[in-house]
Design an enzyme around this catalytic site. Structure first.
Site, PDB file in Angstrom:
ATOM      1  N   GLU A 269      43.837  -3.877  24.445  1.00 13.45           N
ATOM      2  CA  GLU A 269      43.779  -4.961  25.435  1.00 13.45           C
ATOM      3  C   GLU A 269      45.099  -5.719  25.363  1.00 13.45           C
ATOM      4  O   GLU A 269      45.937  -5.435  24.492  1.00 13.45           O
ATOM      5  CB  GLU A 269      42.578  -5.882  25.170  1.00 13.45           C
TER       6      GLU A 269
ATOM      7  N   HIS B 149      41.006 -16.017  32.803  1.00  9.31           N
ATOM      8  CA  HIS B 149      41.061 -14.557  32.703  1.00  9.31           C
ATOM      9  C   HIS B 149      41.726 -14.035  33.971  1.00  9.31           C
ATOM     10  O   HIS B 149      41.355 -14.437  35.078  1.00  9.31           O
ATOM     11  CB  HIS B 149      39.647 -13.987  32.551  1.00  9.31           C
TER      12      HIS B 149
ATOM     13  N   ARG C  16      47.329 -13.028  28.211  1.00  5.40           N
ATOM     14  CA  ARG C  16      46.570 -13.436  29.398  1.00  5.40           C
ATOM     15  C   ARG C  16      47.194 -14.558  30.202  1.00  5.40           C
ATOM     16  O   ARG C  16      47.129 -14.572  31.424  1.00  5.40           O
ATOM     17  CB  ARG C  16      45.181 -13.906  28.967  1.00  5.40           C
TER      18      ARG C  16
ATOM     19  N   ARG D 147      44.297 -17.588  23.524  1.00  7.59           N
ATOM     20  CA  ARG D 147      43.545 -16.658  22.670  1.00  7.59           C
ATOM     21  C   ARG D 147      43.913 -15.205  22.950  1.00  7.59           C
ATOM     22  O   ARG D 147      44.035 -14.789  24.101  1.00  7.59           O
ATOM     23  CB  ARG D 147      42.042 -16.844  22.907  1.00  7.59           C
TER      24      ARG D 147
ATOM     25  N   HIS E 201      37.821 -18.908  31.798  1.00  5.31           N
ATOM     26  CA  HIS E 201      37.127 -17.907  30.986  1.00  5.31           C
ATOM     27  C   HIS E 201      36.781 -18.420  29.591  1.00  5.31           C
ATOM     28  O   HIS E 201      35.701 -18.161  29.077  1.00  5.31           O
ATOM     29  CB  HIS E 201      38.041 -16.688  30.895  1.00  5.31           C
TER      30      HIS E 201
HETATM   31  C1  SIN Z   1      37.416  -8.847  28.607  1.00  5.41           C
HETATM   32  O1  SIN Z   1      36.639  -7.895  28.470  1.00  5.41           O
HETATM   33  O2  SIN Z   1      38.428  -8.780  29.281  1.00  5.41           O
HETATM   34  C2  SIN Z   1      37.102 -10.132  27.921  1.00  5.41           C
HETATM   35  C3  SIN Z   1      37.336 -10.021  26.492  1.00  5.41           C
HETATM   36  C4  SIN Z   1      37.751 -11.351  25.939  1.00  5.41           C
HETATM   37  O3  SIN Z   1      37.658 -12.370  26.606  1.00  5.41           O
HETATM   38  O4  SIN Z   1      38.237 -11.357  24.802  1.00  5.41           O
END
Ligand code: SIN
Length: 533
Positions: free
Chosen positions: A129, A245, A291, A387, A352
């Protein structure tokens, strides 16, 4: 300046039913339930949750849980990625605890029969991610939060020492001589108040993203824990840092469904309405940048192209792969007529996660004796100003367990029975009919427009005035039920977020000030703390 009342309701404790427990946990997301499971069985615990135990933000978490398991990964690399994403404001001691204790908590989840996706019987599948230098996200399809919460809930339901009180709203904390002694809670089924008394209260109430109009969070995310803790004299920290997000479904009928970052982790591209890929222009990690950077880039592209969304393109993957890897996203999008194996997914950023919350140390201790916090409700500095993806379920586990260990110590240290003196509260509150839904919507619109991804002094001052107006209109109104309490909490949190955002005259992580676009370490490499005067 608003004078914040200490209590939302009037009461006389002599007239209220009292219940004694060793530990009171407020909230039933991953942090609350896991904490309950980590408390030794000789202690009796009550979990208070304002809805049913199944409803929480954790349940909606899609992507997964970050843990360094791969042979070329390590807690040190996870530490470095977390610190980098946090934009200079992480508490390094807390981050070390998070990354070093991740694997042991995942083992516990496996013992609770949580079924993560696997490469084979010995190895869990790992995805990537944003801002992670390695593949380290374990997952259960794209419904990781649900799989974890379902299993934890089924275990906790069998625990004889844990009582679950649903439809019970924790209104305010009871503090005597600086010590937290319990919670006054509203029992919706009985339409009456109950005084829960205890030597230890744990706030695991989640965040407050419902101060914004578009959010991935469920309706319950109204910051009740942060608000009651603040009214009781707890310190709140880092409230200006709200994570938007980058990729939330943008459809006329649904603007809150998350399109997991794991979709970008598996290679999806972000494209503007002209079909142009833009992230490489903004950051070397392109779609997998932190993010805050991706959300601002999208905001900028939407502004440039005068549109309200961009697109996520994963059409180059096989339909069979997408159905298996992202079953929930595949099915949900299809319900809105979007076949993600053929169509671009319309997305826009939405609120988010709240990096800030009730200030704690690594053991979950607050500045009030007997009051603890963990999960999104807490702020021990692991996230800094932004975060790192998939560190949030992990935070609930690691720091929930730490509180579980504290229980024995706290209760044994303090053997004499809990002393409590009855008292009463009488304020000037009067019954008044107000349109709560309309006020809430207006607040959410103001917060979204002026206290969102991009901020400036002028907008923040305007928002402050507007929120103060609403506060003045309802401050003396009698609060009778959950909706009333939530509205009060939303107003309080909005006010505190605005004040913190005004104070921080720089840009850092998720807090971007158009009028102060640079990061100013000399002046602002520090936390903003809010404490009721
Ligand atoms: C996501 O699946 O993008 C959210 C995961 C997160 O907020 O850490």
């Amino acid at each position: 300046m608003l004078g914040i009342d200490r209590y939302l309701i009037d009461f006389d404790t002599k007239d209220i039913e009292k219940q004694y427990h060793d530990v009171i946990i407020i909230g039933s997301g991953i942090a609350g339930v896991y904490t309950a499971l980590e408390i030794p069985e000789d202690y009796n615990v009550v979990i208070l949750t304002k809805e049913t135990i199944e409803i929480s933000n954790s349940v909606l978490a899609q992507g997964g849980i970050a843990v360094s398991l791969d042979k070329d990964d390590s807690p040190k690399l996870h530490f470095e990625d977390t610190i980098k994403a946090g934009a200079g404001l992480c508490n390094e001691d807390s981050v070390w605890v998070l990354v070093n204790e991740a694997a042991q908590n995942i083992e516990t989840l496996c013992k609770f029969e949580v079924e993560f996706d696997r490469k084979d019987t010995h190895q869990l599948s790992l995805t990537r991610e944003g801002a992670h230098s390695k593949r380290r996200i374990i997952h259960a399809g794209d419904t990781t939060g649900k799989e974890v919460c379902d299993k934890l809930i089924s275990v906790v339901r069998k625990k004889e020492n844990v009582k679950i009180k649903e439809r019970t709203f924790a209104v305010d904390l009871i503090i005597e001589e600086g010590i937290c002694k319990g919670v006054i809670a509203y029992d919706e089924d009985k339409s009456s108040y109950i005084l829960y008394l205890s030597k230890m209260v744990v706030c695991a109430t989640g965040g407050f993203s419902k101060i914004y109009s578009n959010t991935t969070n469920p309706d319950v995310a109204t910051g009740d824990g942060a608000a009651l803790a603040y009214r009781a004299g707890a310190e709140l920290m880092d409230l200006e840092f709200i994570q938007f997000h980058p990729t939330v479904l943008f459809h006329p009928e649904n603007k809150s469904f998350l399109i997991s970052e794991a979709v970008r982790g598996e290679g999806a591209y972000l494209k503007n309405v002209n079909g142009e890929r833009f992230m490489p222009l903004y950051h070397e990690l392109a779609e997998l940048a932190p993010r805050d950077i991706v959300s601002r880039a999208i905001f900028n592209e939407m502004k440039k192209t005068k549109t309200s969304n961009v697109y996520l393109d994963i059409t180059f993957k096989e339909k069979s792969y997408l159905e298996k890897r992202f079953p929930k996203i595949y099915e949900t999008c299809l319900n809105y007529g979007i076949d993600i194996s053929k169509d671009y997914i319309p997305v826009a950023p939405a609120a988010h996660y709240c990096m800030g919350g009730i200030k704690t140390d690594i053991y979950g201790r607050t500045n009030i004796k007997g009051l603890y916090a963990c999960g999104e409700a807490a702020c021990n500095g692991i996230h800094g100003a932004n975060r790192l993806a998939s560190n949030s379920l992990l935070e609930g586990l690691v720091f929930g367990r730490k509180i579980g260990f504290e229980v024995q110590k706290i209760i044994n240290e303090n053997k004499e029975s809990l002393e409590f003196e009855d008292f009463s509260i009488k304020s000037k509150r009067v019954p008044k009919v107000i349109d709560k839904e309309e006020i809430k919507l207006e607040i959410q619109n103001i917060m979204t427009k002026y206290v969102g991804i991009i901020r400036d002094r002028e907008g923040l001052l305007y928002a402050k005035d507007k929120i103060n107006e609403h506060y003045n209109n309802i401050k003396d109104v009698e609060n009778l039920n959950t909706e009333d309490f939530e509205l009060q909490n939303i107003i309080l949190l909005s006010k505190l977020v605005i004040e913190s955002a005004l104070e921080r005259e720089e840009s850092r992580g998720a807090h971007y000030r158009r009028d102060f676009p640079e990061t100013n370490d000399a002046k602002w490499k520090k936390n903003i703390i809010k404490l009721k005067k």
